[in-house]
Enzyme design. Sequence first.
Site, PDB file in Angstrom:
ATOM      1  N   MET A   1      32.351  38.388  42.765  1.00 33.33           N
ATOM      2  CA  MET A   1      33.387  38.060  43.745  1.00 33.33           C
ATOM      3  C   MET A   1      32.755  37.389  44.966  1.00 33.33           C
ATOM      4  O   MET A   1      31.739  37.870  45.477  1.00 33.33           O
ATOM      5  CB  MET A   1      34.096  39.340  44.196  1.00 33.33           C
ATOM      6  CG  MET A   1      34.760  40.065  43.054  1.00 33.33           C
ATOM      7  SD  MET A   1      35.491  41.620  43.646  1.00 33.33           S
ATOM      8  CE  MET A   1      36.120  42.252  42.095  1.00 33.33           C
TER       9      MET A   1
ATOM     10  N   HIS B   1      32.509  37.853  34.775  1.00 32.67           N
ATOM     11  CA  HIS B   1      33.863  37.502  35.232  1.00 32.67           C
ATOM     12  C   HIS B   1      33.734  36.861  36.609  1.00 32.67           C
ATOM     13  O   HIS B   1      33.546  37.553  37.619  1.00 32.67           O
ATOM     14  CB  HIS B   1      34.709  38.792  35.283  1.00 32.67           C
ATOM     15  CG  HIS B   1      36.097  38.549  35.763  1.00 32.67           C
ATOM     16  ND1 HIS B   1      36.924  39.590  36.103  1.00 32.67           N
ATOM     17  CD2 HIS B   1      36.803  37.418  35.967  1.00 32.67           C
ATOM     18  CE1 HIS B   1      38.096  39.096  36.480  1.00 32.67           C
ATOM     19  NE2 HIS B   1      38.039  37.789  36.417  1.00 32.67           N
TER      20      HIS B   1
ATOM     21  N   HIS C   1      30.901  44.423  31.643  1.00 32.66           N
ATOM     22  CA  HIS C   1      31.726  43.483  32.414  1.00 32.66           C
ATOM     23  C   HIS C   1      31.174  43.393  33.824  1.00 32.66           C
ATOM     24  O   HIS C   1      31.053  44.415  34.520  1.00 32.66           O
ATOM     25  CB  HIS C   1      33.174  43.988  32.428  1.00 32.66           C
ATOM     26  CG  HIS C   1      34.149  43.040  33.046  1.00 32.66           C
ATOM     27  ND1 HIS C   1      34.632  41.931  32.395  1.00 32.66           N
ATOM     28  CD2 HIS C   1      34.733  43.061  34.266  1.00 32.66           C
ATOM     29  CE1 HIS C   1      35.493  41.309  33.195  1.00 32.66           C
ATOM     30  NE2 HIS C   1      35.581  41.975  34.330  1.00 32.66           N
TER      31      HIS C   1
ATOM     32  N   SER D   1      33.335  48.038  33.696  1.00 30.44           N
ATOM     33  CA  SER D   1      33.098  47.110  34.805  1.00 30.44           C
ATOM     34  C   SER D   1      32.051  47.683  35.746  1.00 30.44           C
ATOM     35  O   SER D   1      32.237  48.766  36.301  1.00 30.44           O
ATOM     36  CB  SER D   1      34.401  46.883  35.587  1.00 30.44           C
ATOM     37  OG  SER D   1      34.077  46.314  36.839  1.00 30.44           O
TER      38      SER D   1
ATOM     39  N   MET E   1      35.069  35.570  39.712  1.00 26.90           N
ATOM     40  CA  MET E   1      36.225  35.491  40.614  1.00 26.90           C
ATOM     41  C   MET E   1      35.740  34.736  41.855  1.00 26.90           C
ATOM     42  O   MET E   1      35.589  35.293  42.952  1.00 26.90           O
ATOM     43  CB  MET E   1      36.715  36.910  40.975  1.00 26.90           C
ATOM     44  CG  MET E   1      37.430  37.568  39.813  1.00 26.90           C
ATOM     45  SD  MET E   1      37.583  39.341  39.993  1.00 26.90           S
ATOM     46  CE  MET E   1      35.969  39.829  39.386  1.00 26.90           C
TER      47      MET E   1
ATOM     48  N   MET F   1      44.611  39.321  33.556  1.00 24.47           N
ATOM     49  CA  MET F   1      44.448  40.296  34.644  1.00 24.47           C
ATOM     50  C   MET F   1      45.690  41.173  34.724  1.00 24.47           C
ATOM     51  O   MET F   1      46.807  40.661  34.802  1.00 24.47           O
ATOM     52  CB  MET F   1      44.219  39.583  35.974  1.00 24.47           C
ATOM     53  CG  MET F   1      42.896  38.838  36.085  1.00 24.47           C
ATOM     54  SD  MET F   1      41.461  39.863  35.757  1.00 24.47           S
ATOM     55  CE  MET F   1      41.553  41.026  37.118  1.00 24.47           C
TER      56      MET F   1
ATOM     57  N   ASP G   1      42.113  43.392  31.884  1.00 25.64           N
ATOM     58  CA  ASP G   1      41.241  43.887  32.946  1.00 25.64           C
ATOM     59  C   ASP G   1      42.049  44.363  34.151  1.00 25.64           C
ATOM     60  O   ASP G   1      42.767  43.583  34.771  1.00 25.64           O
ATOM     61  CB  ASP G   1      40.346  42.703  33.366  1.00 25.64           C
ATOM     62  CG  ASP G   1      39.304  43.068  34.378  1.00 25.64           C
ATOM     63  OD1 ASP G   1      38.649  42.144  34.896  1.00 25.64           O
ATOM     64  OD2 ASP G   1      39.139  44.270  34.662  1.00 25.64           O
TER      65      ASP G   1
ATOM     66  N   ASP H   1      31.607  41.886  37.432  1.00 27.81           N
ATOM     67  CA  ASP H   1      32.603  41.266  38.331  1.00 27.81           C
ATOM     68  C   ASP H   1      31.945  40.562  39.511  1.00 27.81           C
ATOM     69  O   ASP H   1      31.446  41.216  40.422  1.00 27.81           O
ATOM     70  CB  ASP H   1      33.542  42.363  38.867  1.00 27.81           C
ATOM     71  CG  ASP H   1      34.562  42.770  37.829  1.00 27.81           C
ATOM     72  OD1 ASP H   1      34.785  43.978  37.635  1.00 27.81           O
ATOM     73  OD2 ASP H   1      35.134  41.862  37.194  1.00 27.81           O
TER      74      ASP H   1
END
Length: 212
Positions: free
Chosen positions: A35, A64, A31, A6, A66, A135, A173, A33
């Site tokens: 956010m 990913h 990966h 990540s 979020m 998750m 994850d 992330d």
Amino acid sequence: MIVAPSLLSANFAHLARDIDRLNEAGCQMLHLDIMDGHFVPNISFGSSIVKTLRPLTKMVFDVHLMISDPLKYLTDFVHAGADYITFHYEAVDNPFRIIKAIKAFGIKAGISIKPNTPVSVLEPFLPFLDLVLVMSVEPGFGGQTFMMGAVPKIKQLKALKDQHNYNYLIQVDGGINNQTVLLVKEAGCDIVVAGTYVFSHPNIKEALANLE
Ligand code: DX5
Ligand code: ZN
């Protein structure tokens, strides 16, 4: 077992250097992330960073999201070079709509569930998914402790996959290290995401090899 580091745990002052280290370590998947400070109580980085990193590596970009309203930002991440786009079941009213939109771009579609969301809610979508992300921490931060509740959910997804001959990859994850990776592997997971374990290790190549 595919290991997807990540980027959230990488050194943001030296992203190109860290990407090079992953390239040298033979890493297949990265990966990313994303956010928004709304769906999760943290803000990370956006599609412009993904776009900047794209030419630096051949790794599969596993984005990913979020974020609330993933549909609104889909095109940005497709144009930035995403290969997988995973959104959260809890962030949308109509998962089918997003899955269809992602696949219309020729990108692989993933859906993610938070620790308190049961696998059962995903059943209508499983035939159309390329990836399901379980998750094992509350989304929003790296460095959290693995939540054991993820293990039965992986087993359930594995059973559904075998029973119905579905194609999705099972990804886990949060809090993955050289101990928890054994639990999720045994439960039927195909891909693990690891942030802290990989980037806090003095030797990234060794950390990846330990998990693999
Ligand atoms: C958390 C992110 C995870 C996290 C993993 O919201 O989705 O990918 O960065 O970091 P570790 O491996 O440190 O739990
Ligand atoms: Zn993630």
